[in-house]
Motif scaffolding. Structure first.
Motif, PDB file in Angstrom:
ATOM      1  N   HIS A  84     -13.324   5.646  -8.054  1.00 25.59           N
ATOM      2  CA  HIS A  84     -11.864   5.507  -7.426  1.00 25.59           C
ATOM      3  C   HIS A  84     -11.254   7.028  -7.546  1.00 25.59           C
ATOM      4  N   SER A 116     -10.910  -3.302 -10.332  1.00 23.53           N
ATOM      5  CA  SER A 116     -11.652  -2.425  -9.126  1.00 23.53           C
ATOM      6  C   SER A 116     -11.681  -3.020  -7.798  1.00 23.53           C
ATOM      7  N   GLY A 161      -8.617  -1.771  -6.158  1.00 27.05           N
ATOM      8  CA  GLY A 161      -9.441  -0.662  -5.888  1.00 27.05           C
ATOM      9  C   GLY A 161      -8.832   0.462  -4.765  1.00 27.05           C
ATOM     10  N   THR A 162      -8.488  -0.275  -3.649  1.00 29.65           N
ATOM     11  CA  THR A 162      -7.923   0.670  -2.509  1.00 29.65           C
ATOM     12  C   THR A 162      -6.561   1.187  -2.975  1.00 29.65           C
ATOM     13  N   TYR A 163      -5.704   0.484  -3.761  1.00 32.40           N
ATOM     14  CA  TYR A 163      -4.664   1.359  -4.122  1.00 32.40           C
ATOM     15  C   TYR A 163      -4.869   2.634  -4.951  1.00 32.40           C
ATOM     16  N   ASP A 170      -7.607   4.162  -5.127  1.00 33.03           N
ATOM     17  CA  ASP A 170      -8.276   5.328  -4.652  1.00 33.03           C
ATOM     18  C   ASP A 170      -7.071   6.491  -4.122  1.00 33.03           C
ATOM     19  N   LYS A 171      -5.758   6.217  -4.158  1.00 29.67           N
ATOM     20  CA  LYS A 171      -5.150   7.017  -3.605  1.00 29.67           C
ATOM     21  C   LYS A 171      -4.270   7.911  -4.797  1.00 29.67           C
ATOM     22  N   ALA A 228       0.842  -0.977  -0.086  1.00 27.16           N
ATOM     23  CA  ALA A 228      -0.017   0.167   0.040  1.00 27.16           C
ATOM     24  C   ALA A 228       0.998   1.344  -0.094  1.00 27.16           C
TER      25      ALA A 228
END
Ligand SMILES: Cc1ncc(COP(=O)(O)O)c(C=O)c1O
Length: 376
Positions: A227, A185, A189-191, A193-194, A154
């Motif tokens: 995102h 996604s 996805g959590t990556y 989002d940044k 992350a």
């Protein structure tokens, strides 16, 4: 006029190009996606003034493509390479808006040269693809193209601006592409989002007849909203599909079990993907049920070098011209001088039927490509 031009030559058709570009424009308007032309597929810069108003810039695979995109297209210039040397990075960093590294080791080695000068991204390998042949499959076993999911953490994404995925080749189904998008996604996805931007690469064949452009547009819009990223696609083939013919002349007809019409061109030199991917070409003059069948044979020395087998309503004659259709993508960019064959010229047919010459080659170009200086 067209019939008097010496063969072989490529003829790019403006109306057909604009037809594709209008679809690209619609996709952009409906989805908010940005489109950068993949120069690896088509970089005949003589027609960029026609393409420029429709697209957002170019993307590249090597240092000279970056320079070409910057000089002749402008707008956004994306620089990607499977492997940069330090000199490569230094030579292109002043010209590109985005620099995309293929691996974490390339990112570590070169990011200090790019920081503050261009937006920085890496290519991720989603491990899934729609690519047809193994040779062209970015997710094939032991693929070197992009960072694998299990090598990510992350924190990496705190210091990146964007990522690029490329996993399609001539994908003609919006549903199919959307299932890849959903998988990306879910898994990344959590990556994402940044990040500021995500490129989904090329190979999405949104200009194919019947392609569900609205459906694709909606999915892209949802993804970018979910995102919080600017999305890009990197179309090559979709922009120039069906816009150009390679026009050749029959120079001989021989027979050995089958009739072969030998033309003044060769797949190995002028339409390399026909050979590499073993995908027969289509001849404009052929008919499905024609009585007269021929191998359309190349003029090179390679025994298996042929364009296709095709049927015709009438016997082919020496001196007759044939149109090898859909010959724009991955052709002009791969031309070579094998066998010292004549290199096809490149022409552009404007909407008003005016024909303009974009390129012409001669013996001096052949000679210079081999040596410029003798040993002394
Ligand atoms: C990273 C990348 N982007 C874009 C493209 C263009 O693909 P296409 O011409 O199929 O749209 C390719 C093709 O290989 C690619 O490797």
């Amino acid at each position: 006029m067209q019939n008097n031009l010496p063969t072989p030559y490529f003829m790019i058709d403006e109306d057909k190009l604009i037809h594709n570009l209008e679809i690209a424009k619609k996709l952009k308007e409906l989805s908010g996606v940005k489109l950068v032309l993949a120069l690896k597929c088509f970089s005949t810069w003589g027609v960029f003034d026609v393409i420029k108003p429709y697209l957002d810039g170019t993307t590249s695979s090597g240092p000279y493509e970056v320079k070409l995109g910057y000089e002749t297209f402008g707008k956004e210039t994306h620089a990607y390479s499977v492997g940069y040397s330090e000199d490569d990075v230094k030579s292109v960093v002043g010209m590109c808006d985005k620099m995309i590294f293929n691996s974490l080791s390339q990112l570590d080695a070169h990011r200090h040269l790019v920081e503050g000068k261009a937006s920085i991204g890496v290519r991720l390998n989603p491990g899934v693809s729609r690519a047809g042949q193994d040779l062209a499959d970015p997710a094939r076993q032991f693929s070197r193209l992009g960072v694998q999911e299990d090598q990510l953490n992350a924190e990496l994404f705190d210091s990146l601006d964007g990522v690029m995925f490329h996993m399609n080749c001539e994908n003609k189904s919006a549903d199919d592409f959307i299932s890849l998008l959903d998988s990306i996604s879910q898994r990344f996805g959590t990556y994402l989002d940044k990040l500021d931007w995500v490129s989904l690469g090329g190979g999405v064949f949104f200009t194919w007849p019947g392609y569900e452009v609205e459906k694709l547009a909606q999915a892209l819009k949802q993804f970018s909203e979910k995102h919080g990223v600017q999305l890009y696609l990197e179309p090559g083939e979709a922009i120039i599909t069906k816009t150009a013919d390679l026009v050749v002349t029959v120079v001989d007809v021989v027979e050995n079990g089958m009739k072969t019409a030998i033309v003044d061109s060769a797949t190995e030199a002028h339409r390399l993907d026909t050979l590499i991917y073993n995908e027969p070409a289509t001849i404009g003059e052929a008919t499905e049920n024609g009585e007269f069948e021929y191998v359309i044979g190349s003029c090179s020395c390679l025994a298996g070098d042929q364009f296709c087998v095709a049927k015709f309503d009438k016997p082919l004659e020496i001196g007759q011209r044939l149109h090898i259709i859909d010959s724009a993508g991955y052709t002009m960019v791969k031309l070579n001088w094998f066998n010292g064959l004549k290199m096809p010229s490149v022409y552009y047919k404007r909407s008003n039927d005016d024909i303009q010459k974009l390129n012409e080659f001669g013996y001096d170009d052949f000679k210079r490509s081999l040596s410029q200086w003798s040993v002394h």
